[in-house]
Enzyme design. Sequence first.
Site, short mmCIF file in Angstrom:
data_model
loop_
_atom_site.label_atom_id
_atom_site.label_comp_id
_atom_site.label_asym_id
_atom_site.label_seq_id
_atom_site.Cartn_x
_atom_site.Cartn_y
_atom_site.Cartn_z
N GLY A 1 3.03 2.23 10.82
CA GLY A 1 4.02 3.29 10.69
C GLY A 1 4.75 3.64 11.97
O GLY A 1 5.41 4.68 12.06
N HIS B 1 -9.40 1.17 5.22
CA HIS B 1 -8.11 1.36 5.90
C HIS B 1 -8.31 2.30 7.08
O HIS B 1 -9.10 3.25 7.00
CB HIS B 1 -7.08 1.92 4.92
CG HIS B 1 -5.69 1.86 5.47
ND1 HIS B 1 -5.23 2.76 6.40
CD2 HIS B 1 -4.67 1.00 5.25
CE1 HIS B 1 -3.99 2.45 6.72
NE2 HIS B 1 -3.62 1.39 6.04
N GLU C 1 -4.98 -4.89 10.69
CA GLU C 1 -3.95 -3.86 10.88
C GLU C 1 -4.20 -3.11 12.18
O GLU C 1 -5.01 -2.16 12.20
CB GLU C 1 -3.98 -2.86 9.71
CG GLU C 1 -3.69 -3.48 8.36
CD GLU C 1 -3.17 -2.45 7.38
OE1 GLU C 1 -2.12 -2.70 6.78
OE2 GLU C 1 -3.79 -1.37 7.22
N SER D 1 3.85 -2.17 10.28
CA SER D 1 5.30 -2.22 10.51
C SER D 1 5.92 -3.56 10.10
O SER D 1 6.87 -4.03 10.76
CB SER D 1 5.63 -1.90 11.98
OG SER D 1 5.24 -0.56 12.28
N GLU E 1 -6.66 4.69 8.08
CA GLU E 1 -6.41 6.10 7.76
C GLU E 1 -7.64 6.72 7.09
O GLU E 1 -7.92 7.91 7.29
CB GLU E 1 -5.15 6.21 6.88
CG GLU E 1 -3.90 5.94 7.73
CD GLU E 1 -2.73 5.33 6.99
OE1 GLU E 1 -2.72 5.33 5.74
OE2 GLU E 1 -1.81 4.84 7.67
N ASN F 1 0.86 -1.18 0.00
CA ASN F 1 0.00 0.00 0.00
C ASN F 1 0.91 1.24 0.00
O ASN F 1 1.53 1.53 1.01
CB ASN F 1 -0.89 -0.03 1.25
CG ASN F 1 -1.73 1.23 1.41
OD1 ASN F 1 -1.79 2.05 0.50
ND2 ASN F 1 -2.37 1.35 2.57
N TRP F 2 0.95 1.89 -1.14
CA TRP F 2 1.85 3.07 -1.25
C TRP F 2 1.27 4.30 -0.56
O TRP F 2 1.95 5.31 -0.44
CB TRP F 2 2.14 3.36 -2.73
CG TRP F 2 3.21 2.50 -3.33
CD1 TRP F 2 3.68 1.31 -2.84
CD2 TRP F 2 3.96 2.76 -4.52
NE1 TRP F 2 4.67 0.82 -3.65
CE2 TRP F 2 4.86 1.69 -4.69
CE3 TRP F 2 3.95 3.78 -5.47
CZ2 TRP F 2 5.76 1.63 -5.77
CZ3 TRP F 2 4.83 3.72 -6.55
CH2 TRP F 2 5.73 2.65 -6.69
N LYS F 3 -0.01 4.25 -0.18
CA LYS F 3 -0.66 5.40 0.47
C LYS F 3 -0.48 6.64 -0.42
O LYS F 3 -0.46 6.52 -1.64
CB LYS F 3 -0.12 5.58 1.89
CG LYS F 3 -0.21 4.28 2.70
CD LYS F 3 0.07 4.45 4.17
CE LYS F 3 -0.06 3.09 4.86
NZ LYS F 3 0.05 3.18 6.32
N GLY G 1 2.97 -1.13 4.22
CA GLY G 1 2.99 0.29 3.87
C GLY G 1 4.39 0.73 3.49
O GLY G 1 4.87 0.47 2.38
N GLY G 2 5.07 1.37 4.42
CA GLY G 2 6.38 1.97 4.15
C GLY G 2 7.37 1.08 3.42
O GLY G 2 8.02 1.51 2.47
O1 LIG Z 1 -1.06 0.72 6.90
C1 LIG Z 1 -0.31 -0.16 6.48
C2 LIG Z 1 -0.59 -0.87 5.22
O2 LIG Z 1 -1.89 -0.63 4.78
C3 LIG Z 1 0.92 -0.52 7.20
O3 LIG Z 1 1.81 0.55 7.10
P1 LIG Z 1 3.34 0.35 7.58
O4 LIG Z 1 3.82 -0.94 6.96
O5 LIG Z 1 4.04 1.56 7.05
O6 LIG Z 1 3.29 0.27 9.06
#
Ligand SMILES: O=C(CO)COP(=O)(O)O
Length: 251
Positions: A169, A93, A163, A209, A95, A9-11, A230-231
């Site tokens: 993050g 998600h 999640e 993470s 977020e 997920n590149w957000k 994510g990251g």
């Molecule tokens: O929200 C996430 C994937 O959707 C997880 O993010 P991180 O891997 O950056 O913690």
Amino acid sequence: MRRKLAAGNWKMNGTSAELARLTTLAESHGSAGCDVLICPPATLLSRAAEALSGSAIAVGGQDCHGATSGAHTGDISAGMLKDAGASHVILGHSERRADHGEGDALVRTKSEAAIAAGLTAVICLGESLSERDAGQTLDVIGTQLEGSTPDGASGARVVIAYEPVWAIGTGKVPTTDQIGEVHDFIRTGLTRRFGAEAGDAIRILYGGSVKPGNAAEIFAVSNVDGALVGGASLKPEDFGPIIDALEASAG
Ligand SMILES: O=C(CO)COP(=O)(O)O
């Protein structure tokens, strides 16, 4: 056997300059022994699909509207994602739940729209730190699962991502026992509602993470069918080893 899935997920990250990373990933992991999915921002979807064509890496959106078309400025329908080359869409998600006030009923409507458009819905669930500290994790996850998942869910059309909000993050990761407890709980909820066959075929990803250094340990947990990353999905040098670890866990 459920096929494992490594999803990135590149957000809200990535412009055309970052498309080359997909070419790199396609060269190294274009036909991995597990499914691989990249969800770039909507602006890059069609070019990402082009960059990955010829590889087995799928492309997905990060959200969609619940309607098929109409007066919804700034929104994107599931059919439009499909048209741009997506096969999946992340929904609910944390977020989006936090930034846009999305609740379970809306996530369910969106997932129904996604499935109707021929997409696979990756439905996200997760408790906050205060909910975990209050011992409410399974109640929260149970309510989100029930409210966000559409009737008639199947392994082909629905993926669940657990999640924990406090792990996203932050570099904080639940213990493998904590992950296993929630994933087993979700599996039980899925088989109870959708029957043994469908409930057992729906993949449950862990997200929060996930890094090359902790992936193997997480993938060894029961009912963890992959990761939503994510990251670490932004860089092929990080996402590649996570895919490798998932492949190795599939045996
Ligand atoms: O929200 C996430 C994937 O959707 C997880 O993010 P991180 O891997 O950056 O913690």
